[in-house]
Design a protein around this motif. Structure first.
Motif, PDB file in Angstrom:
ATOM      1  N   THR A  38       1.434  -3.941  11.318  1.00 29.13           N
ATOM      2  CA  THR A  38       0.662  -3.684  10.101  1.00 29.13           C
ATOM      3  C   THR A  38       0.518  -2.181   9.921  1.00 29.13           C
ATOM      4  O   THR A  38       0.593  -1.414  10.879  1.00 29.13           O
ATOM      5  N   ASP A  41      -0.512   0.031   4.167  1.00 25.78           N
ATOM      6  CA  ASP A  41      -0.114  -0.641   2.935  1.00 25.78           C
ATOM      7  C   ASP A  41       0.907  -1.763   3.139  1.00 25.78           C
ATOM      8  O   ASP A  41       1.617  -2.141   2.215  1.00 25.78           O
ATOM      9  N   TYR A  42       1.004  -2.300   4.378  1.00 20.59           N
ATOM     10  CA  TYR A  42       1.942  -3.394   4.594  1.00 20.59           C
ATOM     11  C   TYR A  42       1.528  -4.234   5.802  1.00 20.59           C
ATOM     12  O   TYR A  42       0.752  -3.796   6.646  1.00 20.59           O
ATOM     13  N   THR A  43       2.056  -5.448   5.846  1.00 25.32           N
ATOM     14  CA  THR A  43       1.964  -6.322   7.012  1.00 25.32           C
ATOM     15  C   THR A  43       3.328  -6.966   7.183  1.00 25.32           C
ATOM     16  O   THR A  43       3.853  -7.569   6.254  1.00 25.32           O
ATOM     17  N   GLU A  44       3.912  -6.824   8.353  1.00 21.45           N
ATOM     18  CA  GLU A  44       5.215  -7.423   8.631  1.00 21.45           C
ATOM     19  C   GLU A  44       4.997  -8.721   9.393  1.00 21.45           C
ATOM     20  O   GLU A  44       4.315  -8.754  10.410  1.00 21.45           O
ATOM     21  N   ASP A 101       9.082  -7.962   0.173  1.00 25.60           N
ATOM     22  CA  ASP A 101      10.060  -6.882   0.259  1.00 25.60           C
ATOM     23  C   ASP A 101      10.929  -7.065   1.486  1.00 25.60           C
ATOM     24  O   ASP A 101      10.447  -7.412   2.558  1.00 25.60           O
TER      25      ASP A 101
END
Length: 154
Positions: A38, A41-44, A101
Motif C-alpha cells: 500500500t 494513493d494505491y493498494t496492490e 490499473d
C-alpha cells in the motif's frame, strides 16, 4: 500509573496489533486475496483462484461440465455458460477513488474439449416449461466468456 505498568500495557497493545494484523492476513489469504503493498494513493492486491470442482452432466446424450465451489456464486445469464464468479469486498475510504490499473494475469489456460453447461437461470435446474436453455448462436462461436474477467462494482 507507574512506568513498569505503562511499558507492560504498551507491550500488550503492540502484541494485540501484531496478532490482529496476522489474523487479517490469514483471513484475507483464506478468501483468496492478499494486500501486497500500500502507499499513499494505491493498494496492490494479489488474488489467487481457489480450488473448485468440475461436475459432469449429460443432457440428451451430450456431456456438459459444471463448475462448483460451495462459497462462490455463478454468472447466471440464461443460455450462456454457467461459470463461477469469485469476488471479495474491499473497503474504500469515502474520499477514495476506485480504479483498476495495470492488472496482470500470472497464469491463464483455455481448455479445449470442455463443454460448459449453459445457465438455466436462478433455479439452476432445467425448467419443465422452458425446457433446456442454450444460446445456440453463442455456443457455435469460438469466443471466451465472460468478455470481462475483472469487474469493479460499487
Amino acid at each position: 500509573m507507574n512506568f513498569k505498568n505503562k511499558v507492560l500495557l504498551q507491550l500488550v497493545g503492540v502484541i494485540l496489533m501484531v496478532l490482529s494484523t496476522s489474523f487479517m492476513g490469514l483471513y484475507a489469504d483464506f478468501l483468496g486475496f492478499n494486500v501486497v503493498s500500500t502507499g499513499e494513493d494505491y493498494t496492490e492486491i494479489k488474488f489467487r483462484l481457489p480450488e473448485y470442482e468440475v461436475l459432469t452432466e449429460e443432457i440428451d446424450g451430450v456431456i456438459y461440465h459444471r463448475f462448483y465451489h460451495p462459497e462462490h456464486g455463478l454468472i447466471m445469464e440464461e443460455g450462456l455458460p454457467e461459470v463461477l464468479s469469485f469476488s471479495f469486498l474491499l473497503s474504500i475510504p469515502p474520499t477514495g477513488i476506485v480504479e483498476l490499473d495495470n492488472y496482470s494475469i500470472n497464469k491463464s489456460e483455455v481448455e479445449r474439449g470442455v463443454n460448459i453447461f449453459p445457465s438455466q437461470g436462478f433455479g439452476l435446474e432445467i425448467d419443465k416449461k422452458k425446457g433446456f436453455l442454450q444460446d445456440e448462436e453463442f455456443y457455435s462461436q469460438d469466443i471466451n466468456y465472460p468478455s470481462e474477467i475483472v469487474q469493479i462494482s460499487s
